[in-house]
Scaffold this motif. Structure first.
Motif, PDB file in Angstrom:
ATOM      1  N   VAL A  77     -10.491 -28.880 -18.762  1.00  0.00           N
ATOM      2  CA  VAL A  77      -9.381 -27.915 -18.653  1.00  0.00           C
ATOM      3  C   VAL A  77      -8.578 -28.104 -17.410  1.00  0.00           C
ATOM      4  CG1 VAL A  77      -8.679 -25.422 -18.558  1.00  0.00           C
ATOM      5  CG2 VAL A  77     -10.356 -26.387 -20.160  1.00  0.00           C
ATOM      6  N   ALA A  78      -9.207 -28.126 -16.274  1.00  0.00           N
ATOM      7  CA  ALA A  78      -8.439 -28.618 -15.094  1.00  0.00           C
ATOM      8  C   ALA A  78      -7.758 -29.769 -14.928  1.00  0.00           C
ATOM      9  CB  ALA A  78      -9.445 -28.512 -13.865  1.00  0.00           C
ATOM     10  N   ALA A  79      -8.256 -30.881 -15.716  1.00  0.00           N
ATOM     11  CA  ALA A  79      -7.433 -32.208 -15.804  1.00  0.00           C
ATOM     12  C   ALA A  79      -6.261 -31.759 -16.408  1.00  0.00           C
ATOM     13  CB  ALA A  79      -8.327 -33.114 -16.504  1.00  0.00           C
ATOM     14  N   MET A  80      -6.076 -31.057 -17.604  1.00  0.00           N
ATOM     15  CA  MET A  80      -4.937 -30.954 -18.132  1.00  0.00           C
ATOM     16  C   MET A  80      -4.020 -29.741 -17.401  1.00  0.00           C
ATOM     17  SD  MET A  80      -4.841 -32.695 -20.589  1.00  0.00           S
ATOM     18  CE  MET A  80      -3.436 -32.177 -21.216  1.00  0.00           C
ATOM     19  N   MET A  81      -4.642 -28.709 -16.678  1.00  0.00           N
ATOM     20  CA  MET A  81      -4.042 -27.681 -15.897  1.00  0.00           C
ATOM     21  C   MET A  81      -3.123 -28.666 -14.824  1.00  0.00           C
ATOM     22  SD  MET A  81      -3.959 -24.844 -17.120  1.00  0.00           S
ATOM     23  CE  MET A  81      -4.207 -25.128 -19.045  1.00  0.00           C
ATOM     24  N   SER A  82      -3.680 -29.834 -14.261  1.00  0.00           N
ATOM     25  CA  SER A  82      -3.007 -30.424 -13.272  1.00  0.00           C
ATOM     26  C   SER A  82      -1.818 -31.088 -13.443  1.00  0.00           C
ATOM     27  CB  SER A  82      -4.202 -31.529 -12.745  1.00  0.00           C
ATOM     28  OG  SER A  82      -4.157 -32.590 -13.959  1.00  0.00           O
ATOM     29  N   ALA A  83      -1.648 -31.013 -14.795  1.00  0.00           N
ATOM     30  CA  ALA A  83      -0.113 -31.535 -15.097  1.00  0.00           C
ATOM     31  C   ALA A  83       0.875 -30.688 -15.098  1.00  0.00           C
ATOM     32  CB  ALA A  83      -0.254 -32.062 -16.821  1.00  0.00           C
ATOM     33  N   LEU A  84       0.639 -29.065 -14.931  1.00  0.00           N
ATOM     34  CA  LEU A  84       1.470 -27.790 -14.953  1.00  0.00           C
ATOM     35  C   LEU A  84       2.688 -28.080 -13.934  1.00  0.00           C
ATOM     36  CD1 LEU A  84      -0.699 -24.926 -15.730  1.00  0.00           C
ATOM     37  CD2 LEU A  84       0.869 -26.143 -17.230  1.00  0.00           C
ATOM     38  N   PRO A  85       2.268 -28.698 -12.729  1.00  0.00           N
ATOM     39  CA  PRO A  85       3.316 -28.853 -11.542  1.00  0.00           C
ATOM     40  C   PRO A  85       4.547 -29.801 -12.222  1.00  0.00           C
ATOM     41  CG  PRO A  85       1.188 -29.118 -10.528  1.00  0.00           C
ATOM     42  CD  PRO A  85       0.997 -28.900 -12.019  1.00  0.00           C
ATOM     43  N   VAL A  86       4.052 -30.709 -13.038  1.00  0.00           N
ATOM     44  CA  VAL A  86       5.224 -31.354 -13.800  1.00  0.00           C
ATOM     45  C   VAL A  86       5.673 -30.841 -15.057  1.00  0.00           C
ATOM     46  CG1 VAL A  86       5.724 -33.811 -14.709  1.00  0.00           C
ATOM     47  CG2 VAL A  86       4.161 -33.849 -12.656  1.00  0.00           C
ATOM     48  N   LEU A  87       5.096 -30.123 -15.817  1.00  0.00           N
ATOM     49  CA  LEU A  87       5.343 -29.703 -17.185  1.00  0.00           C
ATOM     50  C   LEU A  87       6.452 -28.597 -16.789  1.00  0.00           C
ATOM     51  CD1 LEU A  87       5.087 -30.012 -20.039  1.00  0.00           C
ATOM     52  CD2 LEU A  87       3.205 -28.564 -20.052  1.00  0.00           C
ATOM     53  N   ILE A  88       5.829 -27.637 -16.179  1.00  0.00           N
ATOM     54  CA  ILE A  88       6.821 -26.477 -15.733  1.00  0.00           C
ATOM     55  C   ILE A  88       8.411 -26.762 -15.611  1.00  0.00           C
ATOM     56  CG2 ILE A  88       7.054 -24.366 -14.554  1.00  0.00           C
ATOM     57  CD1 ILE A  88       4.029 -23.943 -14.889  1.00  0.00           C
ATOM     58  N   PRO A  89       8.628 -27.278 -14.647  1.00  0.00           N
ATOM     59  CA  PRO A  89       9.969 -27.754 -14.021  1.00  0.00           C
ATOM     60  C   PRO A  89      10.598 -28.461 -15.366  1.00  0.00           C
ATOM     61  CG  PRO A  89       8.436 -28.465 -12.379  1.00  0.00           C
ATOM     62  CD  PRO A  89       7.646 -28.057 -13.566  1.00  0.00           C
ATOM     63  N   LEU A  90      10.001 -29.340 -16.031  1.00  0.00           N
ATOM     64  CA  LEU A  90      10.646 -30.007 -17.055  1.00  0.00           C
ATOM     65  C   LEU A  90      10.907 -28.941 -18.244  1.00  0.00           C
ATOM     66  CD1 LEU A  90       8.439 -33.234 -17.556  1.00  0.00           C
ATOM     67  CD2 LEU A  90      10.635 -33.145 -16.824  1.00  0.00           C
ATOM     68  N   VAL A  91      10.081 -28.058 -18.511  1.00  0.00           N
ATOM     69  CA  VAL A  91      10.416 -27.012 -19.533  1.00  0.00           C
ATOM     70  C   VAL A  91      11.542 -26.086 -19.100  1.00  0.00           C
ATOM     71  CG1 VAL A  91       9.585 -24.975 -20.630  1.00  0.00           C
ATOM     72  CG2 VAL A  91       8.033 -26.987 -20.549  1.00  0.00           C
ATOM     73  N   ILE A  92      11.564 -25.886 -17.828  1.00  0.00           N
ATOM     74  CA  ILE A  92      12.682 -25.041 -17.238  1.00  0.00           C
ATOM     75  C   ILE A  92      14.171 -25.818 -17.138  1.00  0.00           C
ATOM     76  CG2 ILE A  92      13.561 -23.829 -15.171  1.00  0.00           C
ATOM     77  CD1 ILE A  92      10.723 -23.078 -14.435  1.00  0.00           C
ATOM     78  N   MET A  93      14.081 -26.717 -16.972  1.00  0.00           N
ATOM     79  CA  MET A  93      15.089 -27.769 -16.843  1.00  0.00           C
ATOM     80  C   MET A  93      15.589 -27.976 -18.616  1.00  0.00           C
ATOM     81  SD  MET A  93      15.618 -31.864 -15.616  1.00  0.00           S
ATOM     82  CE  MET A  93      14.548 -31.329 -14.113  1.00  0.00           C
ATOM     83  N   LEU A  94      14.896 -28.311 -19.294  1.00  0.00           N
ATOM     84  CA  LEU A  94      15.093 -28.364 -20.503  1.00  0.00           C
ATOM     85  C   LEU A  94      15.578 -27.217 -21.360  1.00  0.00           C
ATOM     86  CD1 LEU A  94      14.999 -29.709 -23.196  1.00  0.00           C
ATOM     87  CD2 LEU A  94      12.685 -29.056 -23.801  1.00  0.00           C
ATOM     88  N   MET A  95      14.950 -25.839 -21.187  1.00  0.00           N
ATOM     89  CA  MET A  95      15.628 -24.663 -21.559  1.00  0.00           C
ATOM     90  C   MET A  95      16.872 -24.288 -21.111  1.00  0.00           C
ATOM     91  SD  MET A  95      13.712 -23.964 -23.789  1.00  0.00           S
ATOM     92  CE  MET A  95      14.287 -22.274 -24.052  1.00  0.00           C
ATOM     93  N   ARG A  96      17.112 -24.710 -19.449  1.00  0.00           N
ATOM     94  CA  ARG A  96      18.331 -24.129 -18.976  1.00  0.00           C
ATOM     95  C   ARG A  96      19.584 -25.070 -19.353  1.00  0.00           C
ATOM     96  NH1 ARG A  96      18.160 -23.582 -12.400  1.00  0.00           N
ATOM     97  NH2 ARG A  96      20.310 -22.932 -13.134  1.00  0.00           N
ATOM     98  N   ARG A  97      19.171 -26.485 -19.680  1.00  0.00           N
ATOM     99  CA  ARG A  97      20.168 -27.482 -20.248  1.00  0.00           C
ATOM    100  C   ARG A  97      20.488 -27.024 -21.799  1.00  0.00           C
ATOM    101  NH1 ARG A  97      23.211 -30.989 -17.423  1.00  0.00           N
ATOM    102  NH2 ARG A  97      23.915 -32.453 -18.697  1.00  0.00           N
ATOM    103  N   VAL A  98      19.610 -26.481 -22.460  1.00  0.00           N
ATOM    104  CA  VAL A  98      20.084 -26.249 -23.764  1.00  0.00           C
ATOM    105  C   VAL A  98      20.784 -25.061 -23.868  1.00  0.00           C
ATOM    106  CG1 VAL A  98      19.032 -25.440 -25.888  1.00  0.00           C
ATOM    107  CG2 VAL A  98      18.287 -27.412 -25.064  1.00  0.00           C
TER     108      VAL A  98
END
Length: 305
Positions: A277-298
């Motif tokens: 689980v920690a291995a997948m959680m380590s992707a959150l610093p990249v995933l969260i900005p991408l999701v925010i950028m995507l939602m703001r762009r849309v």
């Protein structure tokens, strides 16, 4: 005060009332409220059970800082993180670029082009398990289909795709592109169809034809769609599991694992679910900005041509 100003002054309270209660907001009464609650409660329960609870439980499992220190001390995790970045950077960008180019080809109105489009969509329509397992048996060992053909034609042993780390990584990326490129081609094809034909006719009069029309007319009009599709595909690919797991299975010696397969193996093959689980959680610093950028762009652009 002029008549126009008087009309605007009188209209302000009406505008205020309209803003306070939108026309779609209807006050439910009696049995309507009961039926509304009856339909909403199961949805809330399913959402809480299968979305909120797994997310909260995963965050709780991966909240210990010591887990991330353990990950960073594992050389295999560093290799996995690099593989994930390469898999996303190359796979997503090559897939999007080729899908954009092919969408222009499939804009042709010939009957054979439409028939070819139906065949081209088959990899996307087939189940991922079927596609990736078929590719695995084409590549595996010296008895795979490609190595067997190589030996039959040249009389020499083939390149052994899943024994070489670079070839296995390339095989994963090619399989990923081949599986998902038809879907994004269809998206770009629909976007191209929304462009008014008058724009192309005006560009042709100005001398923009062929590749110039694509560079100076089509791509600027589809730039917003292209960016949002790329961001969305990046978010999806960050958690992609079946491609690597079924095509190369991490071979050779788990050197082609990505975060999804690394976390799965740590959790289920080695009995360390918290590390997985920690291995997948380590992707959150990249995933969260991408999701925010995507939602703001849309929200700001609305994917308008």
């Amino acid at each position: 005060m002029s008549g126009t100003q008087q009309s605007l002054t009188l209209g302000r309270p009406l505008v205020g009332r309209a803003a306070q209660r939108p026309p779609w907001r209807i006050r439910l009464q009696g049995s309507d409220t009961t039926w509304a609650i009856a339909f909403v409660v199961p949805y809330i329960a399913v959402f809480a059970a299968f979305v909120l609870y797994p997310i909260a439980f995963g965050l709780w499992m991966g909240h210990e800082p010591a887990l991330y220190g353990l990950l960073m001390s594992d050389p295999r995790y560093v290799t996995t993180a690099i593989n994930t970045l390469l898999f996303i950077a190359i796979g997503v960008n090559v897939k999007m670029f080729l899908a954009f180019l092919l969408s222009g080809f499939f804009m042709r109105r010939s009957w054979w082009v439409r028939s070819l489009l139906a065949v081209y969509l088959l990899p996307w329509a087939l189940p991922a398990l079927t596609v990736f397992v078929s590719m695995h048996y084409m590549l595996v060992s010296e008895w795979g289909l490609l190595d067997s053909l190589w030996r039959a034609v040249t009389g020499e042993d083939g390149p052994m795709f899943l024994v070489s780390q670079p070839l296995a990584m390339v095989s994963n990326i090619v399989a990923y592109i081949w599986k998902w490129m038809p879907f994004w081609t269809l998206i770009f094809l629909a976007a191209r169809m929304a462009i008014p034909q008058d724009i192309y006719e005006a560009a042709e009069i100005d001398g923009a034809s062929g590749y110039r029309r694509m560079i100076y007319v089509t791509f600027p009009l589809l730039a917003n769609v292209y960016l949002i599709c790329t961001l969305l595909s990046t978010v999806w690919t960050l958690g992609d599991f079946p491609t690597v797991y079924f095509v190369s299975a991490g071979a050779p010696a788990r050197t082609t694992d990505v975060l999804a397969t690394y976390g799965f193996r740590e959790a289920f093959d080695f009995g360390r679910p918290y590390v997985g689980v920690a291995a997948m959680m380590s992707a959150l610093p990249v995933l969260i900005p991408l999701v925010i950028m995507l939602m703001r762009r849309v929200r700001t652009i609305g994917v308008q041509l």
